[in-house]
Design a protein around this motif. Sequence first.
Motif: not given
Length: 243
Positions: A154-177
């Motif tokens: 199952g893929d992430s549904w947070v984002g409309n494209s694969n690049d956006e999905k990946a970026q949203n995961i990256v953003n969350a990780i980086k925000k958490a530090g």
Amino acid sequence: AGKVVKEYYTSCHGGKQTSANVYLPYGYDENQKYNIFYLMHGGGENQDTLFSNDVNLHKILDHMIMNGDIEPMIVVTPTFYSSNEGDFWQELLQNLIPHVEGKYSTYAESTSAEDIKASRYHRAFGGFSMGSVCTWHTLINAIDYIAYFMPLSGDSWVGNSNDEKAQNIVNAIKKAGYAPDEYFIFCATGSEDIAYPNIAPQVEAMKKHTDTFIYSSDLSEGNFYFLVAPGKTHWWGYVVHYV
């Protein structure tokens, strides 16, 4: 054999009464600390699916522990039907983790947010199909409390494209530090699984973020891996092998 116990608790979503199953390994000792794994079912299933005669995860865990493949551990099978797969992470943090880890012996010294965060390296969350969607949501929103994630078929549904999905995961990780050696993701599916065309390109998009994801099957070398089982389809009979 280990023991499966049903636990009832109240969800933060509308105060609904719900339940989860808790697998306690053979010889469970309240004076010993245990790692804990929350594993979610797929769509149309429920908290009883994984410990039913159709899946028999408890028997697989019994044998893995007996054979020394894994240390004795606690495994919890909840359901997202008291909320939905996208916001189950709220129920997980507010209700389920405090209920289960307040009763059974894990590495959390208490059920305070601080102690749950402090024990994140001893806690994992995974899921199959819609449970995998739930896992990506949990990673994005609850990485402070959990270090290991297992999204299966199952893929992430947070984002409309694969690049956006990946970026949203990256953003969350980086925000958490967190640094790359402070979180770990194991993905898996079958080459003939209906989820493969969705999760495979997302994984490729994630691989592009080499400062966040270090791709390796060896967790001492990396933090991210994707297993593809040749010819396997969307069925727990195959998924238990990924687990």
